[in-house]
Scaffold this motif. Structure first.
Motif, PDB file in Angstrom:
ATOM      1  N   SER A   1     136.038  88.385  10.453  1.00  0.00           N
ATOM      2  CA  SER A   1     136.128  87.312  11.441  1.00  0.00           C
ATOM      3  C   SER A   1     137.176  87.691  12.489  1.00  0.00           C
ATOM      4  O   SER A   1     138.291  88.104  12.152  1.00  0.00           O
ATOM      5  CB  SER A   1     136.509  85.989  10.762  1.00  0.00           C
ATOM      6  OG  SER A   1     136.743  84.977  11.721  1.00  0.00           O
TER       7      SER A   1
ATOM      8  N   TRP B   1     132.870  89.785   4.814  1.00  0.00           N
ATOM      9  CA  TRP B   1     132.705  89.358   6.203  1.00  0.00           C
ATOM     10  C   TRP B   1     133.988  89.638   6.981  1.00  0.00           C
ATOM     11  O   TRP B   1     135.097  89.522   6.436  1.00  0.00           O
ATOM     12  CB  TRP B   1     132.402  87.862   6.287  1.00  0.00           C
ATOM     13  CG  TRP B   1     131.054  87.458   5.790  1.00  0.00           C
ATOM     14  CD1 TRP B   1     130.084  88.264   5.261  1.00  0.00           C
ATOM     15  CD2 TRP B   1     130.530  86.124   5.767  1.00  0.00           C
ATOM     16  NE1 TRP B   1     128.982  87.521   4.914  1.00  0.00           N
ATOM     17  CE2 TRP B   1     129.219  86.214   5.213  1.00  0.00           C
ATOM     18  CE3 TRP B   1     131.025  84.887   6.156  1.00  0.00           C
ATOM     19  CZ2 TRP B   1     128.416  85.087   5.032  1.00  0.00           C
ATOM     20  CZ3 TRP B   1     130.232  83.763   5.992  1.00  0.00           C
ATOM     21  CH2 TRP B   1     128.934  83.865   5.437  1.00  0.00           C
TER      22      TRP B   1
ATOM     23  N   LEU C   1     131.758  86.386  13.814  1.00  0.00           N
ATOM     24  CA  LEU C   1     131.696  86.615  12.370  1.00  0.00           C
ATOM     25  C   LEU C   1     130.620  87.652  12.099  1.00  0.00           C
ATOM     26  O   LEU C   1     129.468  87.476  12.512  1.00  0.00           O
ATOM     27  CB  LEU C   1     131.375  85.303  11.655  1.00  0.00           C
ATOM     28  CG  LEU C   1     131.511  85.253  10.140  1.00  0.00           C
ATOM     29  CD1 LEU C   1     132.960  85.432   9.728  1.00  0.00           C
ATOM     30  CD2 LEU C   1     130.983  83.923   9.617  1.00  0.00           C
ATOM     31  N   ARG C   2     131.004  88.723  11.415  1.00  0.00           N
ATOM     32  CA  ARG C   2     130.055  89.806  11.165  1.00  0.00           C
ATOM     33  C   ARG C   2     130.174  90.262   9.707  1.00  0.00           C
ATOM     34  O   ARG C   2     131.279  90.450   9.180  1.00  0.00           O
ATOM     35  CB  ARG C   2     130.352  90.984  12.092  1.00  0.00           C
ATOM     36  CG  ARG C   2     129.309  92.107  12.023  1.00  0.00           C
ATOM     37  CD  ARG C   2     129.835  93.344  12.749  1.00  0.00           C
ATOM     38  NE  ARG C   2     130.172  93.065  14.119  1.00  0.00           N
ATOM     39  CZ  ARG C   2     129.320  93.158  15.136  1.00  0.00           C
ATOM     40  NH1 ARG C   2     128.065  93.528  14.904  1.00  0.00           N
ATOM     41  NH2 ARG C   2     129.721  92.904  16.367  1.00  0.00           N
ATOM     42  N   GLY C   3     129.021  90.435   9.053  1.00  0.00           N
ATOM     43  CA  GLY C   3     129.020  90.896   7.673  1.00  0.00           C
ATOM     44  C   GLY C   3     129.104  92.413   7.593  1.00  0.00           C
ATOM     45  O   GLY C   3     128.494  93.124   8.394  1.00  0.00           O
TER      46      GLY C   3
END
Length: 358
Positions: free
Chosen positions: A107, A105, A91-93
Motif C-alpha cells: 500500500s 499486499w 494497493l497492489r498485490g
C-alpha cells in the motif's frame, strides 16, 4: 409349387408394454446421482472456502478528499489553513510473494495540496495476512514506511468475508499498534447494507522523538533560560509529534469490502513542558463518490459469486443427484415388471399341407 409366406404363421408384436430404457441407463443414473450428492457438501465445505479468499493479484486505486484543512508546509515553514487536500492510495498485490494461504499486499499513499501540488506526506505499508481470516503476520517483508521491525497485528487493509457485529482490532499505521474498531450500527451506502465501525486514537506520541524545530515556528523566539529542550546556539526546540484521530469504516458484511471510509486526524507539536504549541495537520479525509460507487458495484458482484459457490451450486448438485436416483429407482421397477406379450404367447397357425400331385 406355391410360394410360401415365411411370416404368415407369426402374430405381430405390439408395443403394449411401452419402450424400455436401455439397461445401462440405470447403473449410470445411480452412479451419477451418488456422485452429485457427494459433491454437494464438498462444494460447500471444501471448494468454496478455498476459492472465497483474499485475492493475491489485487490492484486498487482510491482517492480521498479533505476540505478546509490545515497543514504545515515544510518547504516554506508556514502553516496553511483552508486548504483542499487529496490523498491517493494505491494497493497492489505481490503475487510472487503470496501463496494459497498467505497474501502479500503493498500500500502506498501520497497526500498533498490539491491546489498547489505541495507534498504533505508519503505513507507506505507492506502487509502479509491470512487469506481467509485476514489476520496479519510478520513475514515476507512486512513493513511500515520501510521499517521491517514494526510488528503488525490484528487486521489490515483486507477485512474477513462474513463480517460480524462485533469489535475488530485493526492495525493503525500512525501509532504502529493495533486498536479496537467498534461496531457502531447498520447503515446503507450506495444501496448496500453496511456495518459501521469506529476506531478512536487518543493523543499519542508518534514518529521519532524528540524532533527539533526552529523556536520561531512555535513563537518561542527567546525562551527563558532552562526551557526544556531549547538549544540557544542553534535556536531550536525539542518537540514531540502528537497524533489523535478517528477512523470510520462502512463495511459490506457479505464480502468485507469497505464501501466508504472517513479519516479524521489531528497532529500537533508539543514541547517538553507538556504544552501543545502548534497544530501541523488537521483534516478530515473522505472517500470520493466515484470510489464509493465502484466499491459498491464490486461488492455486489463478489457477493453474487459467494452465493453461487456456497448455496446455488451445492443445492443444484444435491437436487440433480436426488433426481437421478429417483429416476434410477423407477427405471429399476420398470425393468422388473413382466412384459404383457411375454405372459400370453401368440397362437401359431398350422403349417399348410403339401399339395398332392396327380
Amino acid at each position: 409349387m406355391r410360394a410360401h409366406d415365411h411370416g404368415a404363421g407369426r402374430a405381430p408384436r405390439t408395443g403394449g408394454g411401452g419402450m424400455r430404457p436401455p439397461r445401462a441407463l440405470g447403473p449410470a443414473a445411480v452412479a451419477s446421482g451418488a456422485f452429485l450428492l457427494t459433491l454437494a457438501p464438498l462444494l460447500r465445505l471444501q471448494v468454496a472456502p478455498r476459492i472465497i479468499v483474499a485475492p493475491a493479484d489485487v490492484y486498487q486505486r482510491t482517492t480521498l478528499h479533505a476540505e478546509d484543512a490545515t497543514y504545515l508546509d515544510g518547504r516554506s515553514g508556514t502553516v496553511r489553513r483552508g486548504a483542499r487536500i487529496t490523498a491517493v492510495n494505491t494497493l497492489r498485490g505481490d503475487v510472487r510473494a503470496s501463496d494459497g494461504r498467505t497474501a502479500v499486499w503493498d500500500s502506498f499513499t501520497w497526500i498533498g495540496d490539491a491546489d498547489t501540488g505541495t507534498e504533505i506526506d508519503i505513507q507506505s505499508q507492506r502487509v502479509a495476512f491470512d487469506r481467509r481470516t485476514a489476520r496479519l503476520v510478520n513475514a515476507r517483508g512486512a513493513a511500515v514506511d520501510g521499517d521491517t521491525r514494526v510488528r503488525q497485528s490484528g487486521i489490515g487493509p483486507f477485512w474477513p468475508i462474513g463480517v460480524r457485529k462485533r469489535t475488530y482490532h485493526v492495525f493503525d499505521t500512525k501509532t504502529r499498534t493495533r486498536r479496537a474498531m467498534v461496531f457502531a450500527g447498520v447503515e446503507r451506502v450506495q444501496g448496500v447494507r453496511v456495518y459501521k465501525f469506529v476506531q478512536r486514537t487518543e493523543p499519542t506520541v508518534v514518529g521519532p522523538s524528540p524532533t527539533r524545530v526552529p523556536a520561531s515556528l512555535l513563537d518561542l523566539d527567546k525562551p527563558r533560560p532552562g526551557f526544556p529542550g531549547y538549544d540557544a546556539e542553534r535556536g531550536d526546540v525539542a518537540v514531540d509529534k502528537v497524533y489523535e484521530g478517528t477512523v470510520t469504516a462502512w463495511v459490506d458484511p457479505r464480502t468485507g469490502t469497505r464501501i466508504d471510509q472517513r479519516q479524521e486526524s489531528r497532529t500537533l507539536l508539543r514541547t517538553k513542558d507538556g504544552v501543545d504549541r502548534l497544530v501541523v495537520a488537521d483534516l478530515v479525509l473522505r472517500l470520493s463518490d466515484a470510489d464509493r460507487r465502484d466499491r459498491a458495484i464490486r461488492a455486489d458482484r463478489t457477493a453474487r459469486t459467494i452465493v453461487l459457490l456456497r448455496v446455488v451450486l451445492p443445492l443444484a448438485s444435491a437436487g440433480l443427484g436426488a433426481a437421478l436416483l429417483v429416476a434410477a429407482y423407477f427405471m429399476a421397477r420398470a425393468a422388473r415388471r413382466p412384459r404383457p406379450d411375454a405372459a400370453i404367447p401368440a397362437p401359431r397357425e398350422p403349417a399348410p399341407e403339401p399339395e398332392k400331385h396327380a
